[in-house]
Motif scaffolding. Structure first.
Motif, short mmCIF file in Angstrom:
data_model
loop_
_atom_site.label_atom_id
_atom_site.label_comp_id
_atom_site.label_asym_id
_atom_site.label_seq_id
_atom_site.Cartn_x
_atom_site.Cartn_y
_atom_site.Cartn_z
N VAL A 71 5.29 -11.84 -10.12
CA VAL A 71 6.58 -11.23 -10.44
C VAL A 71 7.33 -10.90 -9.14
CG1 VAL A 71 7.72 -9.20 -11.43
CG2 VAL A 71 5.92 -10.36 -12.71
N GLY A 72 6.62 -10.37 -8.16
CA GLY A 72 7.24 -10.07 -6.88
C GLY A 72 7.87 -11.29 -6.24
N ALA A 73 7.12 -12.40 -6.23
CA ALA A 73 7.65 -13.64 -5.66
C ALA A 73 8.88 -14.12 -6.43
CB ALA A 73 6.57 -14.71 -5.64
N ALA A 74 8.82 -14.04 -7.74
CA ALA A 74 9.95 -14.48 -8.56
C ALA A 74 11.18 -13.60 -8.33
CB ALA A 74 9.57 -14.47 -10.04
N LEU A 75 10.96 -12.35 -7.94
CA LEU A 75 12.07 -11.45 -7.63
C LEU A 75 12.51 -11.58 -6.17
CD1 LEU A 75 10.92 -8.26 -9.57
CD2 LEU A 75 12.68 -9.92 -10.26
N GLY A 76 11.87 -12.48 -5.43
CA GLY A 76 12.26 -12.74 -4.05
C GLY A 76 11.66 -11.79 -3.03
N LEU A 77 10.55 -11.13 -3.39
CA LEU A 77 9.92 -10.17 -2.49
C LEU A 77 8.75 -10.79 -1.74
CD1 LEU A 77 9.82 -7.12 -4.93
CD2 LEU A 77 11.39 -7.46 -3.00
N THR A 78 8.61 -10.43 -0.48
CA THR A 78 7.45 -10.84 0.30
C THR A 78 6.32 -9.85 0.04
OG1 THR A 78 8.01 -9.47 2.21
CG2 THR A 78 8.96 -11.72 2.15
N ASP A 79 5.11 -10.19 0.47
CA ASP A 79 3.99 -9.26 0.33
C ASP A 79 4.26 -7.94 1.04
OD1 ASP A 79 2.29 -10.65 -1.36
OD2 ASP A 79 1.20 -11.62 0.27
N ASP A 80 4.86 -8.01 2.23
CA ASP A 80 5.17 -6.79 2.96
C ASP A 80 6.19 -5.92 2.22
OD1 ASP A 80 3.39 -7.40 4.99
OD2 ASP A 80 4.93 -8.24 6.31
N GLU A 81 7.17 -6.56 1.61
CA GLU A 81 8.17 -5.82 0.84
C GLU A 81 7.54 -5.18 -0.41
OE1 GLU A 81 12.30 -8.17 1.87
OE2 GLU A 81 10.90 -9.11 0.47
N ILE A 82 6.64 -5.92 -1.05
CA ILE A 82 5.94 -5.35 -2.20
C ILE A 82 5.11 -4.15 -1.77
CG2 ILE A 82 4.19 -5.76 -3.99
CD1 ILE A 82 5.12 -8.71 -4.01
N ASP A 83 4.40 -4.28 -0.64
CA ASP A 83 3.61 -3.16 -0.13
C ASP A 83 4.50 -1.93 0.12
OD1 ASP A 83 1.22 -4.55 -0.20
OD2 ASP A 83 1.18 -4.96 1.96
N ALA A 84 5.66 -2.14 0.72
CA ALA A 84 6.56 -1.03 1.03
C ALA A 84 7.07 -0.37 -0.25
CB ALA A 84 7.73 -1.52 1.88
N LYS A 85 7.46 -1.19 -1.22
CA LYS A 85 7.95 -0.64 -2.49
C LYS A 85 6.82 0.06 -3.24
CE LYS A 85 11.81 -3.81 -2.95
NZ LYS A 85 12.76 -2.85 -2.45
N TRP A 86 5.61 -0.48 -3.12
CA TRP A 86 4.44 0.12 -3.76
C TRP A 86 4.19 1.51 -3.17
CZ3 TRP A 86 1.87 -2.53 -7.62
CH2 TRP A 86 0.70 -1.93 -8.11
N SER A 87 4.21 1.59 -1.86
CA SER A 87 4.00 2.88 -1.18
C SER A 87 5.05 3.90 -1.59
CB SER A 87 4.00 2.70 0.34
OG SER A 87 2.90 1.93 0.74
#
Length: 92
Positions: A71-87
């Motif tokens: 889902v993150g990739a489909a929304l255009g997010l990188t792993d680092d961006e997902i980590d930041a949003k997760w935090s």
């Protein structure tokens, strides 16, 4: 030249509640309709139905779950961006 090892999401990140992940997405500029659209766009079959059940009924979400990456990739997010949003969502 050494081979680059792709980054992997942090396995040490605590799980998010259903509320936290949804509020985190909204705070990050995404809508629940966008997440549903990603799942709806998956090919029909077991994987799509499993993703729909996970999204609609899971009470907690783990950062390393494959649904988060897809889902993150489909929304255009990188792993680092997902980590930041997760935090950030951990504080909600």
């Amino acid at each position: 030249m050494p081979e680059l090892i792709p980054p992997t999401p942090s396995v040490h990140m605590p799980a998010l509640s259903s509320r936290q992940i949804r509020l985190g997405l909204v705070n990050g500029g995404f809508t629940m309709a966008q997440v549903s659209a990603v799942i709806d766009a998956m090919p029909d079959g077991n994987e799509k139905e499993t993703a729909r059940i996970e999204w609609e009924y899971a009470t907690t979400f783990n950062r390393t779950h494959p649904l988060i990456a897809s889902v993150g990739a489909a929304l255009g997010l990188t792993d680092d961006e997902i980590d930041a949003k997760w935090s950030a969502a951990l504080t909600l």
